[in-house]
Design a protein around this motif. Sequence first.
Motif, short mmCIF file in Angstrom:
data_model
loop_
_atom_site.label_atom_id
_atom_site.label_comp_id
_atom_site.label_asym_id
_atom_site.label_seq_id
_atom_site.Cartn_x
_atom_site.Cartn_y
_atom_site.Cartn_z
N LYS A 1 0.84 -1.21 0.00
CA LYS A 1 0.00 0.00 0.00
C LYS A 1 0.87 1.25 0.00
CE LYS A 1 -4.03 -1.99 2.29
NZ LYS A 1 -5.04 -1.81 3.39
N GLU A 2 0.25 2.35 -0.37
CA GLU A 2 0.97 3.62 -0.36
C GLU A 2 1.08 4.15 1.06
OE1 GLU A 2 -0.26 5.27 -4.81
OE2 GLU A 2 -0.85 6.36 -3.02
N ARG A 3 2.08 5.00 1.26
CA ARG A 3 2.23 5.64 2.55
C ARG A 3 1.05 6.57 2.79
NH1 ARG A 3 8.12 7.80 4.09
NH2 ARG A 3 8.46 5.65 3.38
N GLU A 4 0.50 6.55 4.01
CA GLU A 4 -0.67 7.37 4.29
C GLU A 4 -0.47 8.18 5.56
OE1 GLU A 4 -4.22 5.12 5.02
OE2 GLU A 4 -3.36 4.01 6.69
N PHE A 5 -1.11 9.33 5.58
CA PHE A 5 -1.07 10.22 6.74
C PHE A 5 -1.84 9.62 7.90
CE2 PHE A 5 -1.17 13.96 9.23
CZ PHE A 5 -2.48 14.12 9.67
N VAL A 6 -1.31 9.79 9.10
CA VAL A 6 -1.98 9.29 10.30
C VAL A 6 -2.36 10.45 11.24
CG1 VAL A 6 -1.71 7.88 12.39
CG2 VAL A 6 -0.74 7.10 10.21
N ALA A 7 -1.38 11.26 11.63
CA ALA A 7 -1.64 12.34 12.59
C ALA A 7 -0.54 13.38 12.47
CB ALA A 7 -1.71 11.81 14.01
N ALA A 8 -0.87 14.60 12.84
CA ALA A 8 0.10 15.70 12.78
C ALA A 8 -0.10 16.63 13.95
CB ALA A 8 -0.05 16.47 11.47
N ILE A 9 0.99 17.30 14.31
CA ILE A 9 0.94 18.30 15.36
C ILE A 9 1.68 19.53 14.85
CG2 ILE A 9 2.97 17.37 16.57
CD1 ILE A 9 1.38 18.10 19.21
N PHE A 10 1.02 20.68 14.96
CA PHE A 10 1.52 21.93 14.38
C PHE A 10 1.64 23.02 15.43
CE2 PHE A 10 0.65 19.99 10.44
CZ PHE A 10 -0.67 19.58 10.37
N ASP A 11 2.27 24.10 15.01
CA ASP A 11 2.22 25.36 15.77
C ASP A 11 2.62 25.15 17.23
OD1 ASP A 11 -0.33 27.89 16.46
OD2 ASP A 11 1.84 28.05 16.18
N ARG A 12 3.76 24.48 17.42
CA ARG A 12 4.31 24.21 18.74
C ARG A 12 3.37 23.39 19.61
NH1 ARG A 12 8.78 27.58 19.89
NH2 ARG A 12 9.17 29.03 18.19
N GLY A 13 2.46 22.67 18.97
CA GLY A 13 1.56 21.79 19.71
C GLY A 13 0.17 22.35 19.90
N ARG A 14 -0.08 23.53 19.37
CA ARG A 14 -1.39 24.16 19.58
C ARG A 14 -2.49 23.59 18.68
NH1 ARG A 14 1.78 28.96 21.12
NH2 ARG A 14 2.24 29.43 18.93
N SER A 15 -2.11 22.89 17.62
CA SER A 15 -3.14 22.31 16.76
C SER A 15 -2.71 20.93 16.30
CB SER A 15 -3.44 23.21 15.56
OG SER A 15 -2.31 23.33 14.74
N THR A 16 -3.70 20.09 16.06
CA THR A 16 -3.45 18.72 15.62
C THR A 16 -4.41 18.35 14.50
OG1 THR A 16 -4.96 17.84 17.30
CG2 THR A 16 -2.62 17.95 17.89
N SER A 17 -4.07 17.28 13.81
CA SER A 17 -4.92 16.78 12.73
C SER A 17 -4.79 15.26 12.70
CB SER A 17 -4.47 17.38 11.39
OG SER A 17 -5.27 16.88 10.33
N TYR A 18 -5.89 14.58 12.38
CA TYR A 18 -5.90 13.12 12.37
C TYR A 18 -6.58 12.61 11.10
CZ TYR A 18 -4.81 13.51 17.33
OH TYR A 18 -4.21 13.82 18.52
N ALA A 19 -6.12 11.47 10.64
CA ALA A 19 -6.84 10.75 9.59
C ALA A 19 -8.15 10.23 10.18
CB ALA A 19 -6.00 9.60 9.07
N ASP A 20 -9.18 10.16 9.35
CA ASP A 20 -10.48 9.69 9.82
C ASP A 20 -10.39 8.28 10.42
OD1 ASP A 20 -12.46 11.25 7.18
OD2 ASP A 20 -11.70 12.04 9.09
N SER A 21 -9.51 7.47 9.86
CA SER A 21 -9.42 6.08 10.29
C SER A 21 -8.88 5.91 11.71
CB SER A 21 -8.53 5.30 9.32
OG SER A 21 -7.23 5.86 9.28
N VAL A 22 -8.26 6.96 12.26
CA VAL A 22 -7.68 6.84 13.61
C VAL A 22 -8.29 7.80 14.61
CG1 VAL A 22 -5.50 6.07 12.57
CG2 VAL A 22 -5.75 8.46 13.29
N LYS A 23 -9.18 8.66 14.17
CA LYS A 23 -9.80 9.62 15.09
C LYS A 23 -10.50 8.91 16.23
CE LYS A 23 -10.62 13.58 12.05
NZ LYS A 23 -11.62 14.35 11.28
N GLY A 24 -10.28 9.42 17.42
CA GLY A 24 -10.89 8.82 18.60
C GLY A 24 -10.09 7.66 19.17
#
Length: 123
Positions: A43-66
């Motif tokens: 499979k291709e490499r896929e995004f899982v989670a990210a942390i930005f702005d010195r930790g003030r914001s985050t982002s998650y793939a739908d498959s791992v949210k929660g």
Amino acid sequence: QVQLVESGGGLVQAGGSLRLSCAASGRTFSSYAVSWFRQAPGKEREFVAAIFDRGRSTSYADSVKGRFSISRDNAVNTVYLQMNNLKPEDTAVYYCAAALRIIATAASKYDYWGQGTQVTVSS
């Protein structure tokens, strides 16, 4: 230059938990966005989670949210990925990646990559 080293992977049963660590070199690491990606065999490499702005914001793939949570401790230049309620489909090599002051989840935007750590979830 930033060097990244992942750790914490392993074999776990479905429903279990693991915490991955991404340790970085560099005095300005707190200014870097850090993401976790994963790649399963065939499979291709896929995004899982990210942390930005010195930790003030985050982002998650739908498959791992929660289930997954990303955090960072800038005092020790480390980003963590807490993975709970793991599923067999989470089996992959997990990579952390870093880039200076970006807000993006595309792998192409990241300049520095670790070597990866294997996560295997048995059913």
